[in-house]
Design an enzyme around this catalytic site. Structure first.
Site, PDB file in Angstrom:
ATOM      1  N   SER A 106       0.596  -1.413   0.046  1.00 29.07           N
ATOM      2  CA  SER A 106       0.180  -0.036   0.213  1.00 29.07           C
ATOM      3  C   SER A 106       0.877   1.581   0.112  1.00 29.07           C
ATOM      4  O   SER A 106       1.727   1.470  -0.981  1.00 29.07           O
ATOM      5  CB  SER A 106      -0.943   0.231   1.849  1.00 29.07           C
ATOM      6  OG  SER A 106      -1.953   1.264   0.868  1.00 29.07           O
ATOM      7  N   ASP A 250      -2.570   6.042  -4.020  1.00 30.64           N
ATOM      8  CA  ASP A 250      -1.337   5.983  -3.362  1.00 30.64           C
ATOM      9  C   ASP A 250      -0.678   4.413  -4.562  1.00 30.64           C
ATOM     10  O   ASP A 250      -1.276   3.871  -5.321  1.00 30.64           O
ATOM     11  CB  ASP A 250      -1.710   4.997  -1.971  1.00 30.64           C
ATOM     12  CG  ASP A 250      -2.858   3.941  -2.237  1.00 30.64           C
ATOM     13  OD1 ASP A 250      -4.029   3.707  -3.340  1.00 30.64           O
ATOM     14  OD2 ASP A 250      -3.244   3.167  -1.396  1.00 30.64           O
ATOM     15  N   ASP A 252      -1.104   1.840  -4.744  1.00 23.48           N
ATOM     16  CA  ASP A 252      -1.710  -0.348  -5.535  1.00 23.48           C
ATOM     17  C   ASP A 252      -3.808   0.549  -5.345  1.00 23.48           C
ATOM     18  O   ASP A 252      -4.154  -0.416  -5.352  1.00 23.48           O
ATOM     19  CB  ASP A 252      -2.316  -0.937  -4.136  1.00 23.48           C
ATOM     20  CG  ASP A 252      -3.060  -0.635  -2.593  1.00 23.48           C
ATOM     21  OD1 ASP A 252      -2.819   0.632  -2.367  1.00 23.48           O
ATOM     22  OD2 ASP A 252      -3.522  -1.690  -2.139  1.00 23.48           O
ATOM     23  N   ASP A 254      -6.166   2.211  -4.016  1.00 24.74           N
ATOM     24  CA  ASP A 254      -7.271   2.285  -3.526  1.00 24.74           C
ATOM     25  C   ASP A 254      -7.843   3.556  -2.707  1.00 24.74           C
ATOM     26  O   ASP A 254      -9.019   2.850  -1.729  1.00 24.74           O
ATOM     27  CB  ASP A 254      -6.977   0.224  -2.472  1.00 24.74           C
ATOM     28  CG  ASP A 254      -6.369   0.572  -1.430  1.00 24.74           C
ATOM     29  OD1 ASP A 254      -5.261   1.711  -1.496  1.00 24.74           O
ATOM     30  OD2 ASP A 254      -6.362  -0.134  -0.698  1.00 24.74           O
TER      31      ASP A 254
END
Length: 461
Positions: A106, A250, A252, A254
């Protein structure tokens, strides 16, 4: 080196001795433990697992280990390669797979990676499921497949499928977005958002897209968490390019942060507020966010005559509460949009498409739209205590002290006052109490946090 083994997955820094960092041996052990759990959970010997990864430098190495381990455990693998976290979640359900593994740390720096684990619904595991996997790993109670039972690997790109999934949502109005003739910017911090977000904007027929840090090298151009202090240069690029709106994700993808056309911050807490305002105007229903998210969502929800509920911190807790209350929109104040009409996971692509639709229909500038929402400010602090202090006992005493106020204790202690709130949570790994306070000015929020810190210190004196 650091290795954190939790119910939500395995996270650590790359390298080091086994058990001290996220070494290849650790990757294999936990991937095998997950495969063993997934087989038990499904009741099948031959299962299918989706694997996707962000663009981290270590991603290809970790992915190779995970895929080889899964096939060695007799699992078939759908390898979707570079893919956002929500893309992988969608792929699990589209493939009717028995689970999924997302390789991403993340917003953590480049030396980190992680195995984030999904169930057959493409959702993160609950506490009991995660605990079972940790038990299997501890005992190494897994059995690899014989040569005739090894799994097979299918390579598949899911980005376009995800984009089309977003375009197919009833509340995403492609024609309204096209008619608005928007120009946008996207900062993807040199990860997989540099693939997914431009693909979305192209599908939405946005002619001018300013790409910032969109080469998915894994060498993050700035601290990857999309907070204002990390986006000073990005904000100036957006302002100087005279785009209508800037988006930041970010690694990833999400979490979604928004920057106004003048380079000011829309405020990450208000991503969910704005999207919820639009969704509620079209599909009335309940909303959910976690206890540490802005009160502004509750205000907007009640403006639409609907009910707001707070959940414990953590995406899995928010999703569970959304399902329990039949919420039509929810998420987290870190820019995480969870829209059940799409799927039950935070999704920056869904968030961006819904926000652009809202912006187009409002006829306002991005900064003008932000001004339509109430102003709240959050002060985030922590107080470090000595290991011998009973943190739980302190929280109980704070709850008792404010018993005459509205107190929620499903995750630490949250005290709601008329025009402010404070949330006290203990760390799971350190003798720390995290103190989040929100008020209608930063000065009031800071003052409330300081008051709580002083009161806690008095209890430990």
């Amino acid at each position: 080196m650091t290795l954190i083994k939790s119910i939500s997955g395995i996270r650590g820094t790359i390298g080091g001795k086994p058990g001290e960092g996220l070494s290849p041996l650790d990757v294999v052990k936990y991937a095998a433990s997950y495969a063993s759990w997934a087989k038990q959970s499904s009741g099948k010997q031959k299962i299918t697992v989706v694997v996707g990864r962000d663009a981290r430098i270590s991603g290809e190495m970790v992915s190779s280990l995970v895929i080889s381990t899964l096939t060695g455990m007799g699992c078939n693998v759908v390898n979707i390669g570079l893919a956002t976290t929500p893309t992988t979640e969608i792929a699990v359900t589209e493939e009717k797979a028995d689970g999924g593994i997302i390789l991403t740390a993340s917003h953590n720096p480049k030396q980190w990676n992680a195995l984030k684990l999904l169930n057959s619904k493409g959702e993160f595991l609950n506490a009991a499921e995660g605990a079972t996997i940790l038990e299997i790993a501890e005992s190494e109670d897994f059995v690899f497949a014989d040569v005739d039972d090894l799994g097979e690997v299918l390579e598949k790109d899911y980005t376009d499928i995800h984009v089309q999934h977003v375009l197919n949502l009833d509340l995403v109005d492609v024609e309204a977005i096209k008619k608005a003739n928007f120009s946008v910017a996207i900062d993807a911090v040199n990860s997989v958002g540099g693939v997914a977000m431009p693909a979305l904007f192209e599908a939405l027929e946005i002619d001018k897209v300013v790409e910032i840090n969109c080469d998915p090298t894994g060498h993050f151009a700035h601290v990857p968490e999309p907070l204002p202090e990390n986006l000073v240069e990005t904000a100036e690029i957006i302002r100087s390019n005279k785009v209508d709106v800037g988006f930041v994700v970010d690694p990833d993808v999400d979490r979604l942060a928004i920057i106004n056309e003048d380079g000011t911050m829309f405020n990450e807490e208000y991503t969910l507020v704005a999207v919820a305002d639009y969704v509620l105007s079209k599909t009335p229903g309940n909303t959910v966010s976690n206890l540490s998210s802005s009160r502004a969502l509750r205000v907007i929800t009640e403006k639409h005559g609907q009910n707001y509920t707070a959940a414990a911190v953590g995406e899995v807790n928010v999703v569970a509460k959304m399902r329990e209350t039949n919420a039509v929109i929810g998420g987290e104040g870190n820019g995480g949009i969870i829209y059940p009409a799409s799927h039950s996971g935070r999704d920056a692509l869904v968030g961006a498409a819904l926000f652009l639709t809202h912006l187009a229909k409002s006829g306002l500038s991005c900064s003008g739209l932000r001004k339509t929402y109430p102003d709240y400010f959050i002060s985030k602090n922590k107080i470090e205590l000595t290991p011998d202090i009973d943190v739980d006992a302190i929280l109980v005493k704070m709850k008792e002290k404010y018993a005459n106020e509205q107190v929620t204790d499903i995750d630490g202690v949250k005290v709601d006052f008329d025009d402010s709130w404070v949330h006290l949570r203990k760390s799971n790994t350190e003798p720390i109490i995290r103190i989040y306070a929100e008020a209608n000015s930063m000065e009031k929020a800071d003052a409330l946090a300081v008051q709580m810190i002083d009161e806690i210190k008095e209890l430990t004196a």
